[in-house]
Design a protein around this motif. Structure first.
Motif, PDB file in Angstrom:
ATOM      1  N   VAL A  11       0.848  -1.181   0.000  1.00 57.95           N
ATOM      2  CA  VAL A  11       0.000   0.000   0.000  1.00 57.95           C
ATOM      3  C   VAL A  11       0.884   1.231   0.000  1.00 57.95           C
ATOM      4  O   VAL A  11       1.888   1.284   0.700  1.00 57.95           O
ATOM      5  N   ASP A  12       0.510   2.220  -0.801  1.00 59.62           N
ATOM      6  CA  ASP A  12       1.235   3.476  -0.853  1.00 59.62           C
ATOM      7  C   ASP A  12       1.345   4.068   0.550  1.00 59.62           C
ATOM      8  O   ASP A  12       0.420   3.973   1.354  1.00 59.62           O
ATOM      9  N   ALA A  13       2.473   4.686   0.865  1.00 62.13           N
ATOM     10  CA  ALA A  13       2.731   5.188   2.219  1.00 62.13           C
ATOM     11  C   ALA A  13       2.007   6.496   2.511  1.00 62.13           C
ATOM     12  O   ALA A  13       2.022   6.973   3.624  1.00 62.13           O
ATOM     13  N   LEU A  14       1.334   7.098   1.505  1.00 66.90           N
ATOM     14  CA  LEU A  14       0.633   8.364   1.718  1.00 66.90           C
ATOM     15  C   LEU A  14      -0.857   8.186   1.444  1.00 66.90           C
ATOM     16  O   LEU A  14      -1.255   7.600   0.453  1.00 66.90           O
ATOM     17  N   GLY A  15      -1.687   8.695   2.341  1.00 64.47           N
ATOM     18  CA  GLY A  15      -3.126   8.701   2.129  1.00 64.47           C
ATOM     19  C   GLY A  15      -3.749   7.322   2.064  1.00 64.47           C
ATOM     20  O   GLY A  15      -4.330   6.950   1.056  1.00 64.47           O
ATOM     21  N   ILE A  16      -3.611   6.548   3.136  1.00 65.47           N
ATOM     22  CA  ILE A  16      -4.181   5.209   3.185  1.00 65.47           C
ATOM     23  C   ILE A  16      -5.563   5.258   3.827  1.00 65.47           C
ATOM     24  O   ILE A  16      -5.746   5.849   4.884  1.00 65.47           O
ATOM     25  N   ILE A  17      -6.558   4.627   3.187  1.00 68.81           N
ATOM     26  CA  ILE A  17      -7.862   4.489   3.814  1.00 68.81           C
ATOM     27  C   ILE A  17      -8.314   3.039   3.706  1.00 68.81           C
ATOM     28  O   ILE A  17      -8.144   2.394   2.680  1.00 68.81           O
ATOM     29  N   ILE A  18      -8.835   2.529   4.812  1.00 74.16           N
ATOM     30  CA  ILE A  18      -9.320   1.154   4.869  1.00 74.16           C
ATOM     31  C   ILE A  18     -10.783   1.199   5.296  1.00 74.16           C
ATOM     32  O   ILE A  18     -11.129   1.879   6.264  1.00 74.16           O
ATOM     33  N   THR A  19     -11.639   0.500   4.574  1.00 80.28           N
ATOM     34  CA  THR A  19     -13.050   0.451   4.927  1.00 80.28           C
ATOM     35  C   THR A  19     -13.508  -0.999   4.985  1.00 80.28           C
ATOM     36  O   THR A  19     -12.898  -1.882   4.377  1.00 80.28           O
ATOM     37  N   GLU A  20     -14.584  -1.221   5.733  1.00 76.77           N
ATOM     38  CA  GLU A  20     -15.180  -2.550   5.775  1.00 76.77           C
ATOM     39  C   GLU A  20     -16.679  -2.431   5.528  1.00 76.77           C
ATOM     40  O   GLU A  20     -17.389  -1.721   6.238  1.00 76.77           O
ATOM     41  N   THR A  21     -17.141  -3.125   4.488  1.00 70.56           N
ATOM     42  CA  THR A  21     -18.557  -3.146   4.141  1.00 70.56           C
ATOM     43  C   THR A  21     -18.979  -4.585   3.904  1.00 70.56           C
ATOM     44  O   THR A  21     -18.322  -5.316   3.165  1.00 70.56           O
ATOM     45  N   LYS A  22     -20.076  -4.997   4.545  1.00 67.06           N
ATOM     46  CA  LYS A  22     -20.603  -6.346   4.372  1.00 67.06           C
ATOM     47  C   LYS A  22     -22.104  -6.281   4.167  1.00 67.06           C
ATOM     48  O   LYS A  22     -22.803  -5.557   4.875  1.00 67.06           O
TER      49      LYS A  22
END
Length: 203
Positions: free
Chosen positions: A60-71
Protein backbone atom coordinates in the motif's frame (compact mmCIF):
# COMPACT_ATOMS: atom_id res chain seq x y z
CA UNK A 1 -29.62 41.29 14.80
CA UNK A 2 -32.15 41.95 17.58
CA UNK A 3 -32.03 38.28 18.55
CA UNK A 4 -28.25 38.43 18.90
CA UNK A 5 -28.53 41.54 21.09
CA UNK A 6 -31.05 39.82 23.36
CA UNK A 7 -28.83 36.73 23.66
CA UNK A 8 -25.84 38.94 24.46
CA UNK A 9 -27.80 40.84 27.14
CA UNK A 10 -28.90 37.60 28.79
CA UNK A 11 -25.34 36.32 28.66
CA UNK A 12 -24.04 39.51 30.33
CA UNK A 13 -26.57 39.16 33.13
CA UNK A 14 -25.36 35.67 34.08
CA UNK A 15 -22.98 35.41 37.01
CA UNK A 16 -19.32 34.73 36.25
CA UNK A 17 -19.48 31.02 37.09
CA UNK A 18 -22.41 30.40 34.75
CA UNK A 19 -20.79 32.44 31.96
CA UNK A 20 -17.56 30.43 32.18
CA UNK A 21 -19.50 27.17 32.27
CA UNK A 22 -21.51 28.19 29.21
CA UNK A 23 -18.36 29.18 27.31
CA UNK A 24 -16.74 25.84 28.19
CA UNK A 25 -19.80 23.92 27.02
CA UNK A 26 -19.89 25.79 23.70
CA UNK A 27 -16.15 25.18 23.21
CA UNK A 28 -16.52 21.45 23.88
CA UNK A 29 -19.53 21.15 21.56
CA UNK A 30 -17.70 23.08 18.81
CA UNK A 31 -14.64 20.80 19.02
CA UNK A 32 -16.77 17.66 19.02
CA UNK A 33 -18.90 18.81 16.09
CA UNK A 34 -15.78 19.76 14.16
CA UNK A 35 -14.21 16.34 14.77
CA UNK A 36 -17.45 14.56 13.91
CA UNK A 37 -18.02 16.49 10.67
CA UNK A 38 -14.40 16.76 9.51
CA UNK A 39 -13.81 13.03 9.87
CA UNK A 40 -16.78 12.36 7.60
CA UNK A 41 -15.78 14.99 5.05
CA UNK A 42 -12.09 14.14 4.91
CA UNK A 43 -12.49 10.38 4.69
CA UNK A 44 -15.10 10.79 1.97
CA UNK A 45 -12.49 12.33 -0.30
CA UNK A 46 -10.00 9.48 -0.31
CA UNK A 47 -9.87 6.05 -1.90
CA UNK A 48 -7.86 3.10 -0.69
CA UNK A 49 -4.37 3.50 -2.18
CA UNK A 50 -3.31 -0.01 -3.04
CA UNK A 51 -0.62 -1.36 -5.32
CA UNK A 52 -0.82 -5.02 -6.25
CA UNK A 53 2.05 -7.12 -7.44
CA UNK A 54 1.86 -10.85 -7.87
CA UNK A 55 -0.80 -12.99 -6.19
CA UNK A 56 1.20 -13.33 -2.96
CA UNK A 57 2.34 -9.75 -2.72
CA UNK A 58 0.46 -6.65 -1.68
CA UNK A 59 1.77 -3.20 -0.91
CA UNK A 60 0.00 0.00 0.00
CA UNK A 61 1.23 3.48 -0.85
CA UNK A 62 2.73 5.19 2.22
CA UNK A 63 0.63 8.36 1.72
CA UNK A 64 -3.13 8.70 2.13
CA UNK A 65 -4.18 5.21 3.18
CA UNK A 66 -7.86 4.49 3.81
CA UNK A 67 -9.32 1.15 4.87
CA UNK A 68 -13.05 0.45 4.93
CA UNK A 69 -15.18 -2.55 5.78
CA UNK A 70 -18.56 -3.15 4.14
CA UNK A 71 -20.60 -6.35 4.37
CA UNK A 72 -24.04 -7.11 2.92
CA UNK A 73 -24.42 -3.49 1.88
CA UNK A 74 -23.63 -2.16 5.37
CA UNK A 75 -20.59 -0.04 6.12
CA UNK A 76 -18.96 -0.80 9.48
CA UNK A 77 -15.97 1.53 9.53
CA UNK A 78 -13.59 3.70 7.57
CA UNK A 79 -10.14 4.62 8.84
CA UNK A 80 -7.81 7.07 7.13
CA UNK A 81 -4.10 7.50 7.83
CA UNK A 82 -2.07 10.42 6.56
CA UNK A 83 0.89 8.05 6.28
CA UNK A 84 1.36 4.37 6.94
CA UNK A 85 2.51 1.00 5.74
CA UNK A 86 1.02 -2.42 5.10
CA UNK A 87 2.47 -5.88 4.59
CA UNK A 88 0.33 -8.94 3.96
CA UNK A 89 3.11 -11.04 5.53
CA UNK A 90 1.88 -9.75 8.89
CA UNK A 91 -1.66 -8.77 7.80
CA UNK A 92 -1.38 -5.57 9.81
CA UNK A 93 -1.66 -2.01 8.53
CA UNK A 94 -0.04 0.72 10.62
CA UNK A 95 -1.33 4.26 10.12
CA UNK A 96 -0.26 7.63 11.49
CA UNK A 97 -2.34 10.80 12.06
CA UNK A 98 -5.53 8.80 11.93
CA UNK A 99 -9.15 9.90 11.58
CA UNK A 100 -12.23 7.86 10.81
CA UNK A 101 -15.76 6.75 11.53
CA UNK A 102 -17.63 3.75 12.89
CA UNK A 103 -21.10 3.20 11.47
CA UNK A 104 -24.47 1.93 12.67
CA UNK A 105 -27.23 1.33 10.11
CA UNK A 106 -25.01 3.02 7.49
CA UNK A 107 -24.89 6.24 9.52
CA UNK A 108 -21.88 7.64 11.38
CA UNK A 109 -22.28 6.69 15.05
CA UNK A 110 -18.77 7.38 16.37
CA UNK A 111 -15.88 9.42 14.95
CA UNK A 112 -12.27 9.36 16.07
CA UNK A 113 -8.82 10.82 15.66
CA UNK A 114 -5.52 9.50 16.95
CA UNK A 115 -1.77 9.84 16.50
CA UNK A 116 -1.43 6.17 15.56
CA UNK A 117 -3.63 3.23 14.67
CA UNK A 118 -3.36 -0.36 13.47
CA UNK A 119 -5.75 -2.61 11.58
CA UNK A 120 -5.35 -6.38 11.74
CA UNK A 121 -6.80 -7.85 8.56
CA UNK A 122 -6.93 -11.38 10.02
CA UNK A 123 -8.83 -10.53 13.20
CA UNK A 124 -10.56 -7.35 12.00
CA UNK A 125 -9.39 -5.51 15.13
CA UNK A 126 -8.70 -1.77 15.01
CA UNK A 127 -6.44 -0.37 17.74
CA UNK A 128 -5.81 3.34 18.28
CA UNK A 129 -2.82 4.50 20.31
CA UNK A 130 -1.58 7.81 21.70
CA UNK A 131 -3.72 10.94 21.97
CA UNK A 132 -6.92 9.17 21.01
CA UNK A 133 -10.09 11.25 20.94
CA UNK A 134 -13.56 10.02 19.99
CA UNK A 135 -17.01 11.57 19.87
CA UNK A 136 -20.34 9.74 19.82
CA UNK A 137 -23.46 10.72 17.92
CA UNK A 138 -24.94 12.41 21.01
CA UNK A 139 -21.70 14.45 21.35
CA UNK A 140 -20.39 12.48 24.32
CA UNK A 141 -16.60 12.69 24.00
CA UNK A 142 -13.85 10.40 25.25
CA UNK A 143 -10.08 10.76 25.50
CA UNK A 144 -7.89 7.74 26.16
CA UNK A 145 -4.40 6.29 25.66
CA UNK A 146 -5.68 3.23 23.79
CA UNK A 147 -8.92 2.24 22.09
CA UNK A 148 -9.70 -1.25 20.76
CA UNK A 149 -12.56 -1.99 18.35
CA UNK A 150 -13.09 -5.73 17.83
CA UNK A 151 -16.28 -5.72 15.80
CA UNK A 152 -19.68 -4.05 15.53
CA UNK A 153 -21.21 -6.68 17.82
CA UNK A 154 -18.60 -6.29 20.58
CA UNK A 155 -17.83 -3.61 23.15
CA UNK A 156 -15.25 -0.98 22.21
CA UNK A 157 -12.63 -0.86 24.99
CA UNK A 158 -10.77 2.26 26.13
CA UNK A 159 -7.71 1.83 28.36
CA UNK A 160 -5.49 4.32 30.19
CA UNK A 161 -6.32 7.87 31.34
CA UNK A 162 -9.94 7.60 30.22
CA UNK A 163 -11.77 10.95 30.31
CA UNK A 164 -15.46 11.11 29.39
CA UNK A 165 -17.50 14.29 28.96
CA UNK A 166 -21.22 14.23 28.27
CA UNK A 167 -23.02 17.36 27.05
CA UNK A 168 -21.80 19.54 29.91
CA UNK A 169 -23.76 17.31 32.28
CA UNK A 170 -21.08 14.88 33.43
CA UNK A 171 -17.32 14.43 33.55
CA UNK A 172 -15.80 11.07 34.49
CA UNK A 173 -12.29 9.65 34.69
CA UNK A 174 -11.36 5.99 34.83
CA UNK A 175 -8.70 3.40 34.11
CA UNK A 176 -10.94 1.63 31.60
CA UNK A 177 -14.10 2.40 29.68
CA UNK A 178 -16.48 0.25 27.62
CA UNK A 179 -18.72 1.51 24.81
CA UNK A 180 -21.71 -0.65 23.90
CA UNK A 181 -21.88 -2.31 20.45
CA UNK A 182 -24.53 0.20 19.39
CA UNK A 183 -22.33 3.13 20.55
CA UNK A 184 -25.24 4.32 22.72
CA UNK A 185 -24.05 3.51 26.23
CA UNK A 186 -20.77 3.36 28.11
CA UNK A 187 -19.52 2.12 31.45
CA UNK A 188 -16.30 2.75 33.37
CA UNK A 189 -14.16 0.51 35.55
CA UNK A 190 -11.11 0.62 37.80
CA UNK A 191 -10.31 3.71 39.84
CA UNK A 192 -12.98 6.19 38.79
CA UNK A 193 -14.23 9.68 39.59
CA UNK A 194 -17.51 11.16 38.38
CA UNK A 195 -18.88 14.72 38.55
CA UNK A 196 -22.52 15.39 37.72
CA UNK A 197 -23.64 18.91 36.81
CA UNK A 198 -27.14 20.35 36.99
CA UNK A 199 -28.56 23.48 35.45
CA UNK A 200 -25.70 23.83 32.99
CA UNK A 201 -22.81 24.22 35.33
CA UNK A 202 -24.09 24.02 38.89
CA UNK A 203 -22.51 20.96 40.53
Amino acid sequence: MEILKKIYEKFKNLDKKKRMSLIAIFAIVFVMVWAFVSAGIITANFNRAQLKGNENEQKVDALGIIITETKDGKKYFEIYGETGNYSNDHNVATLHNVIGNFYKDNKVAMSFQSSKGTYNETTGVITLYENTYIVLEDYTSLNTDKLTWSGSDKETVAEGNVLIKKNGEMIATAQKGFISPGYEKFKIAGKTTTKIFENKGDK
